[in-house]
Design a protein around this motif. Structure first.
Motif, PDB file in Angstrom:
ATOM      1  N   ALA A   1       0.814  -1.213   0.000  1.00  0.00           N
ATOM      2  CA  ALA A   1       0.000   0.000   0.000  1.00  0.00           C
ATOM      3  C   ALA A   1       0.844   1.258   0.000  1.00  0.00           C
ATOM      4  O   ALA A   1       0.370   2.324  -0.411  1.00  0.00           O
ATOM      5  CB  ALA A   1      -0.933  -0.001   1.215  1.00  0.00           C
ATOM      6  N   PHE A   2       2.098   1.161   0.451  1.00  0.00           N
ATOM      7  CA  PHE A   2       2.951   2.338   0.530  1.00  0.00           C
ATOM      8  C   PHE A   2       4.058   2.339  -0.521  1.00  0.00           C
ATOM      9  O   PHE A   2       4.941   3.197  -0.482  1.00  0.00           O
ATOM     10  CB  PHE A   2       3.582   2.456   1.921  1.00  0.00           C
ATOM     11  N   ARG A   3       4.020   1.387  -1.443  1.00  0.00           N
ATOM     12  CA  ARG A   3       5.066   1.375  -2.473  1.00  0.00           C
ATOM     13  C   ARG A   3       4.494   1.401  -3.893  1.00  0.00           C
ATOM     14  O   ARG A   3       5.206   1.111  -4.852  1.00  0.00           O
ATOM     15  CB  ARG A   3       5.961   0.136  -2.300  1.00  0.00           C
ATOM     16  N   LEU A   4       3.243   1.789  -4.012  1.00  0.00           N
ATOM     17  CA  LEU A   4       2.634   1.852  -5.336  1.00  0.00           C
ATOM     18  C   LEU A   4       3.102   3.099  -6.078  1.00  0.00           C
ATOM     19  O   LEU A   4       3.017   4.212  -5.558  1.00  0.00           O
ATOM     20  CB  LEU A   4       1.106   1.872  -5.210  1.00  0.00           C
ATOM     21  N   VAL A   5       3.589   2.923  -7.284  1.00  0.00           N
ATOM     22  CA  VAL A   5       3.999   4.062  -8.106  1.00  0.00           C
ATOM     23  C   VAL A   5       3.690   3.826  -9.582  1.00  0.00           C
ATOM     24  O   VAL A   5       3.400   4.782 -10.314  1.00  0.00           O
ATOM     25  CB  VAL A   5       5.504   4.356  -7.916  1.00  0.00           C
ATOM     26  N   ASP A   6       3.707   2.575 -10.031  1.00  0.00           N
ATOM     27  CA  ASP A   6       3.507   2.267 -11.446  1.00  0.00           C
ATOM     28  C   ASP A   6       2.128   2.707 -11.936  1.00  0.00           C
ATOM     29  O   ASP A   6       1.999   3.372 -12.966  1.00  0.00           O
ATOM     30  CB  ASP A   6       3.682   0.765 -11.701  1.00  0.00           C
ATOM     31  N   HIS A   7       1.084   2.323 -11.174  1.00  0.00           N
ATOM     32  CA  HIS A   7      -0.280   2.656 -11.585  1.00  0.00           C
ATOM     33  C   HIS A   7      -0.492   4.161 -11.591  1.00  0.00           C
ATOM     34  O   HIS A   7      -1.164   4.696 -12.482  1.00  0.00           O
ATOM     35  CB  HIS A   7      -1.285   1.992 -10.642  1.00  0.00           C
ATOM     36  N   ILE A   8       0.057   4.856 -10.603  1.00  0.00           N
ATOM     37  CA  ILE A   8      -0.102   6.299 -10.533  1.00  0.00           C
ATOM     38  C   ILE A   8       0.558   6.962 -11.737  1.00  0.00           C
ATOM     39  O   ILE A   8       0.013   7.902 -12.337  1.00  0.00           O
ATOM     40  CB  ILE A   8       0.502   6.851  -9.228  1.00  0.00           C
ATOM     41  N   PHE A   9       1.723   6.467 -12.105  1.00  0.00           N
ATOM     42  CA  PHE A   9       2.473   7.054 -13.221  1.00  0.00           C
ATOM     43  C   PHE A   9       1.690   6.933 -14.530  1.00  0.00           C
ATOM     44  O   PHE A   9       1.687   7.856 -15.343  1.00  0.00           O
ATOM     45  CB  PHE A   9       3.832   6.366 -13.352  1.00  0.00           C
ATOM     46  N   ILE A  10       1.015   5.814 -14.744  1.00  0.00           N
ATOM     47  CA  ILE A  10       0.289   5.594 -15.992  1.00  0.00           C
ATOM     48  C   ILE A  10      -1.094   6.217 -15.954  1.00  0.00           C
ATOM     49  O   ILE A  10      -1.530   6.858 -16.923  1.00  0.00           O
ATOM     50  CB  ILE A  10       0.185   4.084 -16.288  1.00  0.00           C
ATOM     51  N   LEU A  11      -1.808   6.075 -14.842  1.00  0.00           N
ATOM     52  CA  LEU A  11      -3.204   6.469 -14.804  1.00  0.00           C
ATOM     53  C   LEU A  11      -3.411   7.965 -14.606  1.00  0.00           C
ATOM     54  O   LEU A  11      -4.204   8.589 -15.314  1.00  0.00           O
ATOM     55  CB  LEU A  11      -3.925   5.700 -13.682  1.00  0.00           C
ATOM     56  N   THR A  12      -2.729   8.551 -13.631  1.00  0.00           N
ATOM     57  CA  THR A  12      -3.057   9.931 -13.262  1.00  0.00           C
ATOM     58  C   THR A  12      -1.859  10.864 -13.145  1.00  0.00           C
ATOM     59  O   THR A  12      -2.047  12.075 -13.119  1.00  0.00           O
ATOM     60  CB  THR A  12      -3.790   9.950 -11.914  1.00  0.00           C
ATOM     61  N   ARG A  13      -0.651  10.326 -12.990  1.00  0.00           N
ATOM     62  CA  ARG A  13       0.541  11.130 -12.713  1.00  0.00           C
ATOM     63  C   ARG A  13       0.342  12.032 -11.494  1.00  0.00           C
ATOM     64  O   ARG A  13       0.802  13.172 -11.464  1.00  0.00           O
ATOM     65  CB  ARG A  13       0.942  11.958 -13.934  1.00  0.00           C
ATOM     66  N   GLY A  14      -0.368  11.502 -10.517  1.00  0.00           N
ATOM     67  CA  GLY A  14      -0.564  12.223  -9.270  1.00  0.00           C
ATOM     68  C   GLY A  14      -1.733  13.181  -9.263  1.00  0.00           C
ATOM     69  O   GLY A  14      -2.109  13.692  -8.207  1.00  0.00           O
ATOM     70  N   GLY A  15      -2.320  13.465 -10.397  1.00  0.00           N
ATOM     71  CA  GLY A  15      -3.418  14.424 -10.476  1.00  0.00           C
ATOM     72  C   GLY A  15      -4.770  13.764 -10.296  1.00  0.00           C
ATOM     73  O   GLY A  15      -4.848  12.560 -10.028  1.00  0.00           O
ATOM     74  N   PRO A  16      -5.824  14.538 -10.414  1.00  0.00           N
ATOM     75  CA  PRO A  16      -5.803  15.990 -10.629  1.00  0.00           C
ATOM     76  C   PRO A  16      -5.577  16.748  -9.314  1.00  0.00           C
ATOM     77  O   PRO A  16      -6.132  16.370  -8.279  1.00  0.00           O
ATOM     78  CB  PRO A  16      -7.215  16.266 -11.183  1.00  0.00           C
ATOM     79  N   ASP A  17      -4.759  17.778  -9.360  1.00  0.00           N
ATOM     80  CA  ASP A  17      -4.454  18.622  -8.207  1.00  0.00           C
ATOM     81  C   ASP A  17      -3.938  17.779  -7.033  1.00  0.00           C
ATOM     82  O   ASP A  17      -4.372  17.951  -5.892  1.00  0.00           O
ATOM     83  CB  ASP A  17      -5.692  19.409  -7.789  1.00  0.00           C
ATOM     84  N   ASN A  18      -3.018  16.839  -7.324  1.00  0.00           N
ATOM     85  CA  ASN A  18      -2.389  15.973  -6.317  1.00  0.00           C
ATOM     86  C   ASN A  18      -3.392  15.081  -5.589  1.00  0.00           C
ATOM     87  O   ASN A  18      -3.101  14.587  -4.495  1.00  0.00           O
ATOM     88  CB  ASN A  18      -1.619  16.806  -5.282  1.00  0.00           C
ATOM     89  N   ALA A  19      -4.546  14.839  -6.188  1.00  0.00           N
ATOM     90  CA  ALA A  19      -5.569  14.024  -5.530  1.00  0.00           C
ATOM     91  C   ALA A  19      -5.163  12.563  -5.433  1.00  0.00           C
ATOM     92  O   ALA A  19      -5.678  11.831  -4.588  1.00  0.00           O
ATOM     93  CB  ALA A  19      -6.901  14.143  -6.277  1.00  0.00           C
ATOM     94  N   THR A  20      -4.262  12.107  -6.306  1.00  0.00           N
ATOM     95  CA  THR A  20      -3.823  10.708  -6.277  1.00  0.00           C
ATOM     96  C   THR A  20      -2.329  10.588  -6.025  1.00  0.00           C
ATOM     97  O   THR A  20      -1.745   9.529  -6.273  1.00  0.00           O
ATOM     98  CB  THR A  20      -4.165  10.008  -7.600  1.00  0.00           C
ATOM     99  N   THR A  21      -1.696  11.645  -5.556  1.00  0.00           N
ATOM    100  CA  THR A  21      -0.271  11.582  -5.244  1.00  0.00           C
ATOM    101  C   THR A  21      -0.054  10.778  -3.971  1.00  0.00           C
ATOM    102  O   THR A  21      -0.513  11.160  -2.897  1.00  0.00           O
ATOM    103  CB  THR A  21       0.301  12.998  -5.055  1.00  0.00           C
ATOM    104  N   LEU A  22       0.613   9.651  -4.093  1.00  0.00           N
ATOM    105  CA  LEU A  22       0.971   8.834  -2.942  1.00  0.00           C
ATOM    106  C   LEU A  22       2.426   9.107  -2.577  1.00  0.00           C
ATOM    107  O   LEU A  22       3.162   9.762  -3.313  1.00  0.00           O
ATOM    108  CB  LEU A  22       0.750   7.356  -3.253  1.00  0.00           C
ATOM    109  N   LEU A  23       2.846   8.595  -1.435  1.00  0.00           N
ATOM    110  CA  LEU A  23       4.166   8.931  -0.908  1.00  0.00           C
ATOM    111  C   LEU A  23       5.293   8.527  -1.852  1.00  0.00           C
ATOM    112  O   LEU A  23       6.231   9.299  -2.077  1.00  0.00           O
ATOM    113  CB  LEU A  23       4.361   8.280   0.458  1.00  0.00           C
ATOM    114  N   LEU A  24       5.214   7.328  -2.401  1.00  0.00           N
ATOM    115  CA  LEU A  24       6.302   6.883  -3.260  1.00  0.00           C
ATOM    116  C   LEU A  24       6.326   7.657  -4.571  1.00  0.00           C
ATOM    117  O   LEU A  24       7.407   7.928  -5.115  1.00  0.00           O
ATOM    118  CB  LEU A  24       6.188   5.387  -3.533  1.00  0.00           C
ATOM    119  N   TYR A  25       5.153   8.038  -5.076  1.00  0.00           N
ATOM    120  CA  TYR A  25       5.133   8.851  -6.290  1.00  0.00           C
ATOM    121  C   TYR A  25       5.657  10.255  -5.998  1.00  0.00           C
ATOM    122  O   TYR A  25       6.365  10.847  -6.825  1.00  0.00           O
ATOM    123  CB  TYR A  25       3.719   8.929  -6.860  1.00  0.00           C
TER     124      TYR A  25
END
Length: 297
Positions: A229-253
């Motif tokens: 749960a604290f090491r997810l980065v691949d899905h964020i990079f492809i799906l949202t890139r942390g957006g919109p407005d950092n709504a999906t920014t997780l710690l590892l990203y």
């Protein structure tokens, strides 16, 4: 005889250490030394061109404490962990209990449940990106049949993190199911036969017999679920890139962006240290507190 015995014991000890040496070298080179180097780097500034890194003490940690994006990532990650951990474990347990029974198509069901686990993370993210695409994505096609308006699932801060959470649960539940299925198959079949003779219902048998015996597996799965749960980065990079407005920014990203996008290695090292300390503390708490509630055979 004593001298020969001591010599033989010394040779066996030397052979043992030589056998362990490759693993020890890899462990030190790729685990302990990087962790120590990261801790040291967190107290230095980021080198810029010809300007070397200088000692700044706790400045990087102070910058992190004042960074609103960091705290947004913390809140997002806590929400993400609180949703994915119980959902993935509960779904994995349900699937394992089901496919452990003698049902038609059991082998096909096991394969279907486990398939998301073997798919690459990037491939999974791209599959779900098609599902969430506005207007012509699969989810849009289904909701359109019921008359719902088009919705940008990944572009709306209210739904973006929930969509990423759904992808993570779909990806991890099959992996955890394998451990539960293996544990269920090691249980003595006579327990189920005795419960049936006593007239116990399937729910009572699961709650009073199977679930307590599965606690060692649950502890193992729980530790892995927390780490995932604290090491997810691949899905964020492809799906949202942390957006919109950092709504999906997780710690590892957030760590990835700070270290590789903004190239602030000192700040990134400080975030890494905090993340490692938190995960290590949670893992130790799980092993030393929850382990007392686990009854091993």
């Amino acid at each position: 005889m004593t001298a020969f015995a001591k010599a033989g014991s010394g040779q066996r000890a030397l052979h043992a250490w030589l056998l362990l040496l490759p693993a020890l070298v890899l462990l030190v080179a790729f685990t302990h030394w990087p962790a120590l180097a990261t801790l040291i780097d967190s107290f230095y500034s980021t080198p810029r061109g010809s300007r070397p890194a200088v000692w700044v003490g706790l400045e990087n940690y102070a910058v992190m404490a004042d960074d609103p994006v960091f705290w947004q990532a913390v809140r997002n990650n806590l929400w993400f962990a609180g949703a994915t951990i119980p959902a993935s474990i509960g779904l994995a347990l349900l699937m394992a209990v089901w496919v452990n029974e003698r049902i038609a198509g059991r082998a096909f069901l096991r394969m279907a449940y486990f398939t998301p686990t073997v798919l690459p993370m990037i491939a999974v993210a791209n599959i779900w990106l098609f599902f969430y695409t506005p207007q012509y994505g699969l989810l849009e096609q289904i909701t359109g049949l019921f008359g719902f308006p088009s919705h940008n699932w990944l572009g709306d801060p209210a739904t973006a993190l929930a969509c990423v959470t759904l992808v993570a649960v779909w990806k991890e539940a099959g992996f955890f199911m394998i451990f539960y299925l293996a544990a269920l198959q090691t249980l003595n079949p006579s327990l189920k036969e005795a419960a049936a003779i006593e007239g116990a219902s399937r729910w009572y048998f699961f709650r009073r017999v199977q679930w307590p015996l599965l606690m060692p597996t649950t502890l193992f799965v729980l530790v892995n679920a927390v780490i995932n749960a604290f090491r997810l980065v691949d899905h964020i990079f492809i799906l949202t890139r942390g957006g919109p407005d950092n709504a999906t920014t997780l710690l590892l990203y957030h760590l990835y962006e700070v270290g590789f996008k903004f190239w602030d290695t000192g700040y990134a090292a400080a975030v890494t240290v905090v993340l490692v300390v938190v995960l290590a503390s949670v893992a130790l708490l799980q092993f030393f507190v929850l382990d007392k509630k686990v009854h091993y055979q």
